[in-house]
Motif scaffolding. Structure first.
Motif, short mmCIF file in Angstrom:
data_model
loop_
_atom_site.label_atom_id
_atom_site.label_comp_id
_atom_site.label_asym_id
_atom_site.label_seq_id
_atom_site.Cartn_x
_atom_site.Cartn_y
_atom_site.Cartn_z
N PRO A 3 13.10 -2.89 -0.74
CA PRO A 3 12.01 -3.40 0.11
C PRO A 3 10.71 -2.61 -0.02
O PRO A 3 9.65 -3.14 0.27
CB PRO A 3 12.58 -3.30 1.53
N GLU A 4 10.80 -1.36 -0.52
CA GLU A 4 9.54 -0.61 -0.72
C GLU A 4 8.64 -1.31 -1.73
O GLU A 4 7.42 -1.17 -1.67
CB GLU A 4 9.86 0.82 -1.20
N LEU A 5 9.24 -2.08 -2.64
CA LEU A 5 8.42 -2.76 -3.64
C LEU A 5 7.65 -3.94 -3.05
O LEU A 5 6.74 -4.47 -3.68
CB LEU A 5 9.30 -3.27 -4.79
N THR A 6 8.04 -4.37 -1.84
CA THR A 6 7.34 -5.52 -1.22
C THR A 6 6.20 -5.04 -0.31
O THR A 6 5.46 -5.87 0.22
CB THR A 6 8.31 -6.39 -0.42
N LEU A 7 6.06 -3.71 -0.13
CA LEU A 7 5.01 -3.22 0.78
C LEU A 7 3.62 -3.57 0.27
O LEU A 7 2.68 -3.69 1.05
CB LEU A 7 5.14 -1.69 0.94
#
Ligand code: NAD
Length: 352
Positions: free
Chosen positions: A160-164
């Motif tokens: 999910p860090e890649l969707t920040l």
């Protein structure tokens, strides 16, 4: 074709059993996933938006990194695939790693289809393509779609860090694109106990997590819930036949070259309003997931988009709607409500 049955009336389900990693920081597991596939030469493809994640991944891979291509674009044009393929072949890669949205996943599948290479896919949107055995490719503007279990990535890594970094508009429309996969599965002709479970959980995760993420874009727990909802929604798309919603998205997207996720987002409340009166079981499932008025819930989410909310905002000419309806009604995907020219024109007018 409805649910597959044997001659003796036994149901047949082909479920997709992939390996999925999910959680903040999961992207750093790519090297161990490459090792697990017994691969030693990784080629990384991406959309430009993910280029800095690719930098990090290449560093993590160290001597196992043999090349990169950052030019994945929407609709998987064959000429882009051929450009990337030449580099992959020259690098003697034995695994493809993809970072990005559905466009990067599409390129990864297209290369795998031509080389047989295994794939580790790291999605940065909620498109769901990473868990479907489907590849759509375009050549000279014409789209062809193939379906083959061999296209499925071996490992999917949801971090999910890649969707920040997703802008608000992309977060919203991409999540609604995922929601559309799950909603359409609730009324699919070949829905089953398995897809109903996936779809209702995907619908509740996405409808609960999306408002949290829109309010607080750095809420990593909510982003994670959205990613896992998108995973299940992608599984819905993989397991069921598409109906009117996806058919309209394909017909309009192909005719007017429209943005994929935005188009799904704006169509979804209209198609749901049209279909639910003819699909009581789907209504019951959606009501269980989101409360008494599923159409209103979808419409309220779609209304939060600051960009295009109607077909007219995407410059679709009103006088072209009937021709789209005619094409759709000439060879309709299976759908609970009738797919005739007048009704579909009416639906498109409302979305316009
Ligand atoms: P995309 O991959 O084209 O990405 C949209 C835009 O957002 C791009 O400009 C990209 O660079 C940018 N982007 C992606 N992730 C980002 C991030 N985390 N932060 C900032 N920017 C980011 O869009 P998509 O909606 O993910 O995928 C659409 C494509 O996937 C279409 O070609 C569609 O046909 C395909 N698709 C295929 C399937 C299937 O099952 N085969 C399913 C869904 C979608």
């Amino acid at each position: 074709m409805e649910l597959e049955m044997t001659a003796a009336g036994v149901q047949v389900h082909e479920t997709t059993a992939g390996r999925v990693l999910l959680g903040p920081g999961a992207r750093r597991c790519v090297p161990s996933e490459v090792d697990r596939l017994r691969a030693e030469r990784a080629f990384v493809v991406s959309t430009r938006s993910a280029a800095h994640h690719v930098d990090e991944c290449l560093a993590d891979l160290g001597s196992r990194a043999v090349g990169r291509f950052d030019g994945a674009v929407v609709h998987t044009p064959v000429h882009v695939t051929e450009e990337a393929l030449a580099l992959v072949l020259a690098s003697r890669a034995d695994v493809i790693v993809a970072f990005g949205g559905g466009s990067a996943t599409g390129l990864s599948k297209a290369i795998s289809a031509r080389t047989g290479l295994p794939q580790v896919v790291v999605p940065t949107t909620y498109a769901g393509s990473e868990v479907t055995p489907v590849l759509g490719e375009t050549r000279d503007g014409a789209k062809t779609t193939r379906r083959d279990p061999a296209l499925l990535p071996d490992t999917v890594v949801y971090d999910p860090e890649l969707t920040l970094s997703m802008p608000r508009g992309l977060t919203l429309t991409s999540a609604l694109n995922a929601l559309a996969h799950a909603v359409e599965a609730t009324w699919a002709v070949d829905s089953s106990a398995y897809t109903d479970a996936l779809a209702t959980e995907a619908v509740s995760s996405i409808t609960q997590a999306l408002p949290l993420v829109l309010d607080s874009p750095t809420d990593l727990a909510a982003r994670g819930r959205l990613h896992s909802g998108a995973w299940l929604a992608g599984c819905c798309l993989a397991q069921t036949r598409m109906g009117l919603h996806h058919q309209l998205a394909h017909a309009l997207g192909g005719s007017f070259d429209l943005p994929h996720a935005e188009l799904h987002a704006l169509l979804l409340p209209h198609v749901t309003a049209y279909n639910l009166p003819a699909a009581p079981a789907a209504r019951e499932r959606l009501t269980r997931a989101v409360g008494d008025d599923p159409v209103q819930v979808l419409a309220d989410l779609a209304a939060q988009h600051d960009g295009a909310r109607r077909l007219r905002d995407l410059d679709v000419p009103r006088d072209a709607l009937r021709a789209v309806a005619e094409r759709v009604a000439a060879a309709p995907y299976p759908n609970p409500a009738p797919v005739d020219v007048d009704s579909v024109t009416g639906l498109l007018e409302r979305a316009w």
